[in-house]
Enzyme design. Structure first.
Site, PDB file in Angstrom:
ATOM      1  N   HIS A 129       0.867  -1.178   0.000  1.00 11.47           N
ATOM      2  CA  HIS A 129       0.000   0.000   0.000  1.00 11.47           C
ATOM      3  C   HIS A 129       0.908   1.233   0.000  1.00 11.47           C
ATOM      4  O   HIS A 129       2.012   1.192   0.562  1.00 11.47           O
ATOM      5  CB  HIS A 129      -0.833  -0.049   1.286  1.00 11.47           C
ATOM      6  CG  HIS A 129      -1.910   0.977   1.400  1.00 11.47           C
ATOM      7  ND1 HIS A 129      -1.655   2.282   1.721  1.00 11.47           N
ATOM      8  CD2 HIS A 129      -3.253   0.882   1.249  1.00 11.47           C
ATOM      9  CE1 HIS A 129      -2.796   2.952   1.777  1.00 11.47           C
ATOM     10  NE2 HIS A 129      -3.784   2.128   1.484  1.00 11.47           N
ATOM     11  N   ASP A 206       3.193  -4.375   8.067  1.00 12.66           N
ATOM     12  CA  ASP A 206       1.972  -3.589   7.917  1.00 12.66           C
ATOM     13  C   ASP A 206       0.805  -4.539   8.168  1.00 12.66           C
ATOM     14  O   ASP A 206       0.474  -5.371   7.320  1.00 12.66           O
ATOM     15  CB  ASP A 206       1.930  -2.996   6.502  1.00 12.66           C
ATOM     16  CG  ASP A 206       0.632  -2.255   6.223  1.00 12.66           C
ATOM     17  OD1 ASP A 206      -0.313  -2.382   7.025  1.00 12.66           O
ATOM     18  OD2 ASP A 206       0.558  -1.575   5.188  1.00 12.66           O
ATOM     19  N   GLN A 209      -4.354  -5.082   7.234  1.00 16.15           N
ATOM     20  CA  GLN A 209      -5.357  -6.042   6.749  1.00 16.15           C
ATOM     21  C   GLN A 209      -5.292  -7.382   7.480  1.00 16.15           C
ATOM     22  O   GLN A 209      -6.041  -8.297   7.138  1.00 16.15           O
ATOM     23  CB  GLN A 209      -5.184  -6.277   5.230  1.00 16.15           C
ATOM     24  CG  GLN A 209      -5.356  -5.024   4.390  1.00 16.15           C
ATOM     25  CD  GLN A 209      -6.779  -4.441   4.441  1.00 16.15           C
ATOM     26  OE1 GLN A 209      -7.726  -5.086   4.897  1.00 16.15           O
ATOM     27  NE2 GLN A 209      -6.924  -3.203   3.985  1.00 16.15           N
ATOM     28  N   LYS A 232     -10.424  -0.168  10.652  1.00 18.40           N
ATOM     29  CA  LYS A 232     -10.616  -1.377   9.847  1.00 18.40           C
ATOM     30  C   LYS A 232     -10.991  -2.568  10.720  1.00 18.40           C
ATOM     31  O   LYS A 232     -11.123  -3.681  10.235  1.00 18.40           O
ATOM     32  CB  LYS A 232      -9.329  -1.692   9.077  1.00 18.40           C
ATOM     33  CG  LYS A 232      -8.977  -0.652   8.012  1.00 18.40           C
ATOM     34  CD  LYS A 232      -7.762  -1.087   7.226  1.00 18.40           C
ATOM     35  CE  LYS A 232      -7.115   0.034   6.457  1.00 18.40           C
ATOM     36  NZ  LYS A 232      -7.845   0.411   5.246  1.00 18.40           N
ATOM     37  N   CYS A 371      -4.709   2.422  -3.692  1.00 16.43           N
ATOM     38  CA  CYS A 371      -3.432   2.895  -3.104  1.00 16.43           C
ATOM     39  C   CYS A 371      -2.313   1.879  -3.298  1.00 16.43           C
ATOM     40  O   CYS A 371      -1.463   1.696  -2.407  1.00 16.43           O
ATOM     41  CB  CYS A 371      -3.568   3.221  -1.620  1.00 16.43           C
ATOM     42  SG  CYS A 371      -4.767   4.498  -1.288  1.00 16.43           S
TER      43      CYS A 371
END
Ligand SMILES: Cc1ncc(COP(=O)(O)O)c(C=O)c1O
Length: 419
Positions: A129, A206, A209, A232, A371
């Site tokens: 991303h 990261d 997600q 999220k 993104c």
């Protein structure tokens, strides 16, 4: 006899989410399949925001009055919930930021500026991303460091056989998504971390997600840094978290300066405060952090393992229904390597047209580059359509997506035969 793991019944959860009761134009119910962009919130989270503002709100760590104590306790209690969720050893390893982007920028500015020099290398991947790319580009611009990347296979996985040549004594940091926000690929971060550590590099994961969708254990993973966002994972927007190893955080200079992050200030100098406040300058996202704590309670009550299994079922159904639509190409790997994110293209129909036509059926998906421009370039496309799932989505909703895509196709067929 092997025990079948318990499954999740989204119909029992859906009444908790007021927005999912929305009925759009012509009585069509909302089908929300844009969870990778942001999730929806249950009543429990919404109510905890209201309760905090109504009964417990004051600034944290500053007042000596009763209300300030209440607010501070709730805020710090939320930090402890985050610590437990990711199995961090110490509550001081959890820094509240404004999101994943804020957390990654903190590391790039603080750790990066102090440790990365001209000629050093930062290794990213082709599926990142922009939030896990641009802060490293900016660091490279400031320091003269070089950005290298792990390329992607045709089926949307990292080409890990390139690691041996990419990881050198110049590599200072590997920045990698745990789960791709476009392909849904679950990256073998433990393996990457082991290899990076062997080469003397640190790893930032990261987790935007992954943390919302499956159990993530920073101790088992041995990540040096982990970043994720509250919005999220059923929490409010405006709050996210950075986890870091204690010995790294303790050595890192503050990024933002201001109130709360200091021990002492003179007119010509300052002494930074202790962790975690050293990285939380100014008034932090008090109420969003408390709401995130309630979101974590909710996720724990449902069970993150159950949620992950449920999303796998939804992804499986999505593959089935999308494969059945002529001209659809699914991006990313086979289901065994994939979480609940399914991106696709359709022959001769732009992603924006698909999203717009699906919207007429009440189906909210994302269209564009999500993104992740380098990823789209790798596959020779400018945009894709993305359906992304969460605990409250149902198999019936995925079927509706398939039916609606058939109609999108026939609308365009009619247009092309007329034209
Ligand atoms: C993989 C990944 N990283 C980072 C981000 C940025 O998150 P935020 O906008 O909450 O900072 C996202 C958001 O979509 C993401 O999917």
């Amino acid at each position: 006899m092997t025990k079948t793991p318990p499954t999740l019944d989204p119909q029992r959860l859906r009444p908790d989410f007021p927005i999912l009761q929305t009925v759009l134009h012509d009585g069509i119910p909302l089908v929300y399949l844009d969870n990778a962009a942001t999730s929806q919130r249950p009543n429990q989270v919404i109510q905890s925001l209201v309760d905090t503002y109504e009964k417990h709100y004051a600034n944290v760590h500053r007042g000596i009055h009763w209300l300030a104590d209440q607010s501070t306790d709730l805020y710090e209690n939320a930090r402890e919930k985050v610590r437990a969720l990711i199995n961090a050893g110490d509550v001081n390893q959890v820094i509240f930021t404004y999101g994943t982007t804020g957390a990654i920028n903190l590391v790039a500015r603080s750790w990066g500026d102090a440790n990365v020099k001209a000629g050093d290398e930062i290794l990213v991947t082709e599926m990142e991303h922009h939030s896990n790319l641009v802060p490293w580009h900016q660091l490279a611009q400031r320091s003269g460091a070089v950005i290298r990347h792990i390329p992607l296979t045709d089926d949307g996985r990292l080409q890990l056989d390139t690691l041996d040549s990419l990881l050198t004594e110049r590599t200072k940091l590997v920045a990698v998504a745990h789960i791709s926000n476009v392909l849904g690929t679950v990256n073998p971060v433990e393996k990457i971390i082991r290899r990076a550590h062997d080469a003397g590099a640190l790893v930032l994961v990261d987790g935007a997600q992954s943390v919302p969708h499956e159990p993530v254990d920073v101790a088992a993973m041995d990540a040096d840094f982990l970043a994720f966002s509250g919005h999220k994972m059923l929490g409010p927007s405006g709050v996210g978290c950075l986890y870091g190893k204690l010995e790294l955080l303790e050595q890192m200079p503050p990024f933002l300066g201001g109130g709360s992050m200091i021990r002492r200030v003179k007119v010509d100098s300052f002494e930074p405060g202790d962790l975690p406040q050293r990285f939380e300058a100014g008034t932090p996202p008090i109420v969003p952090a408390i709401g995130l704590g309630t979101a974590i309670d909710y996720l724990n009550e449902v069970g993150l393992e159950k949620i992950a299994r449920h999303e796998k079922l939804l992804a499986q159904r999505a593959h089935e229904v999308l494969h059945a639509v002529e001209g659809v190409r699914i991006l990313g790997p086979a289901l065994e390597h994939k979480a609940g994110i399914v991106s696709f293209t359709m022959d001769r129909i732009h992603a924006h047209d698909i999203a717009q036509l699906l919207d007429r059926h009440g189906i909210a998906i994302r269209a564009g580059h999500h993104c992740a421009m380098p990823l789209h370039k790798r596959y020779g496309i400018n945009a894709s359509s993305r359906a992304s799932f969460y605990l409250y989505n149902t198999l019936e909703e995925v079927d509706k997506l398939g039916d609606a895509l058939e109609q999108v196709k026939s609308v365009f067929k009619r247009k092309s035969t007329r034209g």
